[in-house]
Design a protein around this motif. Structure first.
Motif, mmCIF file in Angstrom:
data_model
loop_
_atom_site.group_PDB
_atom_site.id
_atom_site.type_symbol
_atom_site.label_atom_id
_atom_site.label_comp_id
_atom_site.label_asym_id
_atom_site.label_seq_id
_atom_site.Cartn_x
_atom_site.Cartn_y
_atom_site.Cartn_z
ATOM 1 N N GLY A 1 -14.727 -2.114 7.912
ATOM 2 C CA GLY A 1 -14.248 -2.016 6.532
ATOM 3 C C GLY A 1 -14.826 -0.834 5.769
ATOM 4 O O GLY A 1 -14.935 -0.872 4.548
ATOM 5 N N SER A 2 -15.183 0.207 6.477
ATOM 6 C CA SER A 2 -15.756 1.404 5.857
ATOM 7 C C SER A 2 -14.635 2.308 5.337
ATOM 8 O O SER A 2 -13.692 2.614 6.054
ATOM 9 N N LYS A 3 -14.758 2.730 4.089
ATOM 10 C CA LYS A 3 -13.779 3.637 3.484
ATOM 11 C C LYS A 3 -14.359 5.039 3.441
ATOM 12 O O LYS A 3 -15.456 5.242 2.934
ATOM 13 N N GLU B 1 -8.199 4.266 -1.562
ATOM 14 C CA GLU B 1 -8.046 3.289 -0.479
ATOM 15 C C GLU B 1 -6.715 3.417 0.246
ATOM 16 O O GLU B 1 -6.635 3.185 1.450
ATOM 17 N N LEU B 2 -5.644 3.764 -0.479
ATOM 18 C CA LEU B 2 -4.331 3.916 0.137
ATOM 19 C C LEU B 2 -4.336 5.074 1.143
ATOM 20 O O LEU B 2 -3.816 4.947 2.248
ATOM 21 N N VAL C 1 -4.551 7.077 6.794
ATOM 22 C CA VAL C 1 -5.214 7.851 7.855
ATOM 23 C C VAL C 1 -5.570 6.936 9.021
ATOM 24 O O VAL C 1 -5.328 7.267 10.191
ATOM 25 N N THR C 2 -6.113 5.749 8.728
ATOM 26 C CA THR C 2 -6.453 4.785 9.788
ATOM 27 C C THR C 2 -5.210 4.405 10.577
ATOM 28 O O THR C 2 -5.224 4.384 11.812
ATOM 29 N N ASN C 3 -4.132 4.122 9.864
ATOM 30 C CA ASN C 3 -2.878 3.737 10.517
ATOM 31 C C ASN C 3 -2.331 4.878 11.375
ATOM 32 O O ASN C 3 -1.886 4.648 12.501
ATOM 33 N N SER D 1 -2.231 13.193 0.298
ATOM 34 C CA SER D 1 -1.888 12.130 1.250
ATOM 35 C C SER D 1 -1.116 12.692 2.436
ATOM 36 O O SER D 1 -1.421 12.385 3.593
ATOM 37 N N LYS D 2 -0.134 13.548 2.170
ATOM 38 C CA LYS D 2 0.665 14.138 3.246
ATOM 39 C C LYS D 2 -0.182 15.007 4.164
ATOM 40 O O LYS D 2 -0.046 14.957 5.385
ATOM 41 N N LYS D 3 -1.055 15.826 3.579
ATOM 42 C CA LYS D 3 -1.895 16.715 4.384
ATOM 43 C C LYS D 3 -2.848 15.922 5.270
ATOM 44 O O LYS D 3 -3.089 16.288 6.412
#
Length: 187
Positions: free
Chosen positions: A48-50, A55-56, A61-63, A166-168
């Motif tokens: 659960g490390s950000k 957060e979004l 990035v994780t996904n 977000s896109k980059k």
């Protein structure tokens, strides 16, 4: 005029590569891949490390990392993975000076009938500042059996808004996985 296909391909490749605004750096390679990895885990997701302030963006990035690794044929295994992935970020707000052209369109406006543009009257040095954010996505690939670093890949880009950020970062995650794939294929 007839152009050779290699010249046309070279020009197209240069244009495409010049449009890329994400730079990759492969760092810290402690071991060479000694086997084909079949499973992986993303540490950030498990604990659960950000790594990002938003957060979004962190979830995207994780996904993206998980989807792209699965597309390479690896399975997600949080119990006993062959490969551990950990990522961090560096979000650095910056500013740059932007010099506005006092004489747009025609150089020194010699042939312009409206020689003096009222927007630029009295301004000799027209400099503005533009805010942007320098983004770094740093991804570590770790072999848990040997407890050594397979490699670290850093993707560096710039963003001037939350949407482009977000896109980059999603595109950076994709490029990192592509670099991992080419590293594994070359060894």
């Amino acid at each position: 005029m007839h152009r050779s296909p290699t010249l046309v391909l070279l020009i197209v490749a240069l244009l495409i590569s010049s449009c890329s605004s994400i730079e990759l750096f492969k760092e810290r390679t402690e071991i060479r891949p000694y086997k084909e990895y079949t499973s992986f885990v993303i540490v950030n997701k498990e604990v659960g490390s950000k790594s990002f302030s938003d957060e979004l963006i962190d979830a995207r990035v994780t996904n993206e990392l998980e989807v792209k690794m699965k597309a390479l044929g690896l399975t997600y295994n949080s119990e006993s993975p062959d490969l551990v992935i950990r990522y961090t970020s560096n979000e650095d707000p910056r500013q740059r000076e932007v010099y506005n052209n006092q004489f747009p369109m025609w150089g020194m406006r010699v042939w312009d009938p409206w020689m003096y543009d009222p927007r630029f009257m009295g301004r000799q040095n027209m400099v503005n500042t533009k805010s942007y954010e320098l983004l770094q996505l740093i991804v570590d690939f770790i072999d848990p059996k040997q407890d050594k670093m397979l490699m670290t890949i850093t993707a560096v880009s710039e963003a001037s808004s939350k949407k482009t950020k977000s896109k980059k970062l999603v595109k950076s995650a994709d490029k990192v996985i592509q670099a991992y794939k080419s590293h594994m294929e070359s060894n």
